[in-house]
Design a protein around this motif. Structure first.
Motif, PDB file in Angstrom:
ATOM      1  N   UNK A 184       3.746 -10.785  -7.454  1.00  0.00           N
ATOM      2  CA  UNK A 184       3.171 -10.129  -8.624  1.00  0.00           C
ATOM      3  C   UNK A 184       2.592  -8.756  -8.276  1.00  0.00           C
ATOM      4  N   UNK A 185       2.050  -8.606  -7.080  1.00  0.00           N
ATOM      5  CA  UNK A 185       1.404  -7.349  -6.689  1.00  0.00           C
ATOM      6  C   UNK A 185       2.251  -6.517  -5.740  1.00  0.00           C
ATOM      7  N   UNK A 186       3.561  -6.783  -5.636  1.00  0.00           N
ATOM      8  CA  UNK A 186       4.408  -6.047  -4.703  1.00  0.00           C
ATOM      9  C   UNK A 186       4.491  -4.571  -5.066  1.00  0.00           C
ATOM     10  N   UNK A 187       4.460  -4.240  -6.365  1.00  0.00           N
ATOM     11  CA  UNK A 187       4.562  -2.849  -6.807  1.00  0.00           C
ATOM     12  C   UNK A 187       3.245  -2.369  -7.424  1.00  0.00           C
ATOM     13  N   UNK A 188       2.161  -2.960  -6.981  1.00  0.00           N
ATOM     14  CA  UNK A 188       0.864  -2.597  -7.538  1.00  0.00           C
ATOM     15  C   UNK A 188       0.560  -1.118  -7.280  1.00  0.00           C
ATOM     16  N   UNK A 189       0.169  -0.401  -8.323  1.00  0.00           N
ATOM     17  CA  UNK A 189      -0.217   0.994  -8.200  1.00  0.00           C
ATOM     18  C   UNK A 189       0.913   1.993  -8.297  1.00  0.00           C
ATOM     19  N   UNK A 190       2.164   1.552  -8.440  1.00  0.00           N
ATOM     20  CA  UNK A 190       3.309   2.470  -8.498  1.00  0.00           C
ATOM     21  C   UNK A 190       3.636   2.809  -9.955  1.00  0.00           C
ATOM     22  N   UNK A 191       2.674   3.325 -10.651  1.00  0.00           N
ATOM     23  CA  UNK A 191       2.872   3.633 -12.074  1.00  0.00           C
ATOM     24  C   UNK A 191       3.752   4.849 -12.291  1.00  0.00           C
ATOM     25  N   UNK A 225       0.821  -1.214   0.000  1.00  0.00           N
ATOM     26  CA  UNK A 225       0.000   0.000   0.000  1.00  0.00           C
ATOM     27  C   UNK A 225       0.856   1.265   0.000  1.00  0.00           C
ATOM     28  N   UNK A 226       1.895   1.285  -0.828  1.00  0.00           N
ATOM     29  CA  UNK A 226       2.688   2.502  -0.974  1.00  0.00           C
ATOM     30  C   UNK A 226       1.912   3.498  -1.819  1.00  0.00           C
ATOM     31  N   UNK A 227       2.092   4.798  -1.585  1.00  0.00           N
ATOM     32  CA  UNK A 227       1.307   5.792  -2.335  1.00  0.00           C
ATOM     33  C   UNK A 227       1.687   5.802  -3.821  1.00  0.00           C
ATOM     34  N   UNK A 228       0.714   6.082  -4.638  1.00  0.00           N
ATOM     35  CA  UNK A 228       0.926   6.081  -6.095  1.00  0.00           C
ATOM     36  C   UNK A 228       1.786   7.243  -6.551  1.00  0.00           C
ATOM     37  N   UNK A 229       2.001   8.240  -5.699  1.00  0.00           N
ATOM     38  CA  UNK A 229       2.829   9.388  -6.076  1.00  0.00           C
ATOM     39  C   UNK A 229       4.320   9.091  -5.975  1.00  0.00           C
ATOM     40  N   UNK A 230       4.676   7.936  -5.477  1.00  0.00           N
ATOM     41  CA  UNK A 230       6.084   7.611  -5.236  1.00  0.00           C
ATOM     42  C   UNK A 230       6.850   7.574  -6.554  1.00  0.00           C
ATOM     43  N   UNK A 231       8.013   8.238  -6.571  1.00  0.00           N
ATOM     44  CA  UNK A 231       8.868   8.264  -7.754  1.00  0.00           C
ATOM     45  C   UNK A 231      10.215   7.592  -7.512  1.00  0.00           C
ATOM     46  N   UNK A 232      10.622   7.484  -6.265  1.00  0.00           N
ATOM     47  CA  UNK A 232      11.925   6.899  -5.948  1.00  0.00           C
ATOM     48  C   UNK A 232      11.781   6.014  -4.714  1.00  0.00           C
ATOM     49  N   UNK A 233      12.181   4.737  -4.842  1.00  0.00           N
ATOM     50  CA  UNK A 233      12.064   3.769  -3.759  1.00  0.00           C
ATOM     51  C   UNK A 233      13.383   3.013  -3.638  1.00  0.00           C
ATOM     52  N   UNK A 256       5.634  -5.446 -13.965  1.00  0.00           N
ATOM     53  CA  UNK A 256       4.643  -4.985 -14.949  1.00  0.00           C
ATOM     54  C   UNK A 256       3.967  -3.684 -14.546  1.00  0.00           C
ATOM     55  N   UNK A 257       3.602  -3.463 -13.267  1.00  0.00           N
ATOM     56  CA  UNK A 257       2.934  -2.190 -12.932  1.00  0.00           C
ATOM     57  C   UNK A 257       3.830  -0.962 -13.078  1.00  0.00           C
ATOM     58  N   UNK A 258       5.151  -1.140 -13.181  1.00  0.00           N
ATOM     59  CA  UNK A 258       6.079  -0.006 -13.212  1.00  0.00           C
ATOM     60  C   UNK A 258       6.223   0.482 -14.650  1.00  0.00           C
TER      61      UNK A 258
END
Length: 751
Positions: free
Chosen positions: A483-490, A463-471, A513-515
């Motif tokens: 598969x869903x570890x980076x879900x929503x981090x587009x 549940x990391x915020x979708x605004x994240x640009x650097x992790x 894939x979500x990235x």
């Protein structure tokens, strides 16, 4: 040994049969005399068998005769007999009723057939008084008082372990009784062969070498021995298997204990290392604090000195003023008299820092833990020895750094008072996956940078915020990516996962894939054996150094057509495991680092657009011809230091295609004995390293072509640590070098 035993037994059987045959003839003579005494008309009684059962029948018959005589005297049926209804004397067969038996009764019943006084008629045959015969097996009849009494044999209980059914007998016998050839004596009250004798121990005559044996008994003995041997072997095998199993269990237990001991040792070493690191960090902090204190004391001392100097200067000025007054100089101008407002004391400054139970008040209404500092919209609590996440209530805060503490958990609502954070640094703490509350970061709608390096995380926080640009989650304990570890981090642009336990076996091919906008990926210091699958198409730079990669397949970079940089330093690649179509058609791939692998040749089929190639620290012995000829516009930076290139390792066509593009060429720390051909044709070469080889001499045009009138281009030329004699070098050999000060020739080896 078994053959000798069988031979001995057979010999004893033969001798016994010879003796027994002679005795049988004598018995048959006596039996004939008995028949002659019986007279005509009396049927011949069944002759007894050799086994103990038939003799038992005779004994019972004798007992019955005695009982019958007593019954005639008392007019009562004998004990153990049941008188049946009268039947015709000429009946074709006797009618037998189940014998009367009780728990302790072992005698048999007789069926009574009435007949004439003094003789009996049975099946048309006249029997004399007291005549005994067996009309069928297991039945014995007696003529007594004109009546036929028939006894149906009741089998006695046996105490032997191997009851044996004998041919012609109605009851099974024990093996010891069935094998005896002698005839027991039933006179008086001598025991029957089958009767249990609690006093006499059970002996097995089959094992007695004196008793003769038949062929069936010998075979039975052999079978018993074989069965016993099989049973013994089976038990022995089971015992050995049990011993092996116990030994294996002991070995496994020992191995488990050893592993536990090793794990404890490693854990103790790691804990000791961490403690030492913490002590070292504390020592450095203490030194830094002392240094700050010393600097502060020094500054205070300097300030005190300045104040003293100012006081002295003021006193000197006052003395000078007094001197002017004493001289009576009326033209001395004095400053204007202070007004009433100037006489008011300046306002007292409010304290900026105040310690209250470990909390420092830096601004009115803002409380920070001891060791923290605030500057504008940034709070820094680095190395402040915090063990818990500090409660903060600064809504305008944009950046928070908690690096270098001992924080283990982030509770629910930790960021409620600082919802506008854009950057969080939680590196070098002790955070675990379970210690981060669910949805902790989800409420930070402006968060763009999150650093979690050097913690104890095993999975990527959810549940990391979708605004994240650097992790960044480097140096943790990540054991897999779902598969869903980076879900929503587009919107994620940079992802760093170095120093974990990742491999192609625990990273899902769809994890990236979500990235959809990821451009920078670092996966170094993991356990990959192949390049991870499913890299996002938007990727520009990928770093896979310090892994176990052995192969680059044709399809691994098919989707990443925008790649610009690939780093594969410190892996296990050789030129034969790089597929020809792995990257040759990548139009944007300009930089490849294959340092410290297992290459013996410069790889072929390099990307056409390649500009920067690093092959340091391999075992390269040869640069194949035309290996760079297909590149456009051509390679510019080629680093081949610390390899095994020798005098035959460079061909005349090795550098074909680089003559108008090569800018930096490093061939130092090899085994070259001459300057490689083709270098003098590189018109754009600025930096050339040939030091630490075995070069002794080189031609006048080896580096610079004197026939070309082009401007000088080489800025730096290094030739030290070879075997060159500077006195034998031509003055025109370095005509393309800008200045002689740019040439490094010394020192040189002499042998």
């Amino acid at each position: 040994m078994e053959r000798w035993v069988l031979f001995s037994l057979s010999l004893l059987v033969y001798l016994y049969l010879e003796v027994a045959g002679a005795g049988a003839q004598d018995q048959r003579g006596l039996a004939g005399q008995g028949r002659r005494r019986r007279g005509p008309g009396v049927p011949e009684l069944n002759q007894p068998q050799r086994g103990g059962l038939e003799w038992g029948k005779r004994r019972k018959a004798g007992g019955l005769r005695k009982g019958r005589a007593r019954g005639n005297q008392q007019s009562q049926p004998p004990l153990g007999l049941t008188r049946l209804e009268s039947l015709p004397a000429n009946a074709g067969a006797s009618i037998f009723i189940e014998s009367y038996k009780s728990v302790d009764e072992r005698q048999s019943n007789y069926n009574v057939i009435p007949g004439k006084q003094g003789q009996c008629v049975y099946q048309g045959i006249t029997m004399f008084e007291q005549a005994v015969w067996s009309p069928k097996p297991c039945v014995t009849c007696l003529c007594s008082g004109g009546e036929v009494l028939c006894d149906e044999v009741t089998c006695p209980p046996l105490r032997c372990h191997f009851p044996y059914p004998t041919t012609g007998e109605c009851c099974p016998v024990c093996m010891d009784t069935a094998s005896r050839g002698d005839v027991p004596d039933f006179s008086g009250d001598s025991p029957v062969a089958n009767d249990p004798d609690p006093v006499t121990p059970d002996l097995d005559p089959i094992l007695d070498p004196v008793v003769p044996h038949t062929q069936a008994e010998i075979e039975l003995l052999l079978n018993r021995e074989e069965e016993e041997e099989k049973e013994r072997r089976q038990k022995e095998r089971q015992r050995r298997q049990e011993e092996r199993r116990q030994k294996e269990e002991r070995r496994r237990e020992k191995e488990r204990r050893r592993m536990e001991k090793e794990e404890r040792r490693q854990e103790d070493a790691r804990r000791l290392k961490e403690e030492e690191a913490m002590k070292e960090k504390e020592r450095k902090l203490e030194e830094e604090r002392r240094r700050h204190e010393e600097e502060l004391k020094e500054k205070l001392r300097e300030l005190a000195e300045l104040e003293e100097e100012e006081e002295e200067e003021k006193e000197e000025e006052e003395e000078e003023e007094m001197e002017w007054l004493l001289r009576g100089d009326v033209f001395q101008m004095f400053p204007d008299e202070p007004t009433g407002e100037d006489l008011l004391p300046p306002p007292l400054a409010e304290p900026t820092d105040r310690e209250e139970e470990g909390v420092v008040v830096c601004r009115p209404g803002i409380a920070l833990p001891l060791g923290c500092d605030i500057s504008d919209v940034t709070v820094t609590c680095e190395n402040a020895k915090l063990t818990n996440f500090p409660p903060l209530n600064i809504p305008e805060l944009k950046s928070l750094s908690l690096e270098g503490n001992s924080i283990t958990t982030i509770p629910v609502g930790a960021f409620n008072g600082i919802p506008n954070l854009e950057s969080i640094n939680l590196g070098k703490n002790k955070l675990t996956t379970a210690g981060i509350a669910p949805h902790t970061f989800n409420g930070l709608k402006f968060l763009s940078r999150l650093y979690l390096d050097n913690n104890l995380l095993e999975t990527v926080p959810m549940d990391l915020p979708s605004t994240l640009q650097e992790l960044k989650i480097n140096e943790n304990h990540l054991k897999g990516i779902e598969e869903n570890s980076f879900q929503g981090l587009s919107n994620l642009l940079t992802l760093e996962l170095e120093g974990n336990v990742l491999s192609e076996g625990n990273v899902d091919p769809l994890a990236f894939s979500p990235l959809s906008q990821l451009s920078y990926l670092r996966l170094g210091r993991n356990h990959f054996r192949i390049v991870p699958q499913g890299l996002p198409p938007s990727l520009l730079e990928v770093y896979l150094e310090n892994n176990l990669i052995e192969e680059i397949s044709d399809s691994v970079f098919n989707q990443t057509t925008n790649l610009n940089v690939v780093s594969l330093r410190h892996n296990r690649l050789d030129e034969s495991r790089i597929a020809p179509l792995a990257w040759i058609n990548h139009k944007n791939l300009e930089s490849i680092d294959l340092s410290y692998n297992r290459l013996y040749l410069v790889p072929s089929y390099l990307p056409r657009a390649l500009v920067h190639l690093v092959l340091v620290g391999n075992q390269i012995e040869r640069i194949p011809g035309f290996v760079f000829a297909h590149m456009e516009p051509g390679i510019e930076y080629l680093y081949l230091s610390y390899n095994k290139l020798d005098g035959e390792g460079v061909e005349p066509q090795s550098f074909l295609g680089t003559y108008t593009s090569m800018t930096e060429l490093c061939l130092d720390h090899n085994q070259l004995i001459t300057v490689p051909p083709g270098i003098n044709q590189m018109s754009t070469l600025h930096f050339l390293r040939l030091n630490d080889n075995k070069i002794r001499t080189f031609a006048e045009d080896a580096i610079c072509d004197p026939q070309k009138d082009e401007d000088v281009n080489i800025v730096t030329l290094r030739l030290e640590n070879n075997y060159i004699d500077p006195r034998k070098v031509s003055l025109t050999a370095f005509s393309c070098v800008r200045s002689y000060s740019s040439i490094v020739l010394k020192p040189q080896w002499t042998k």
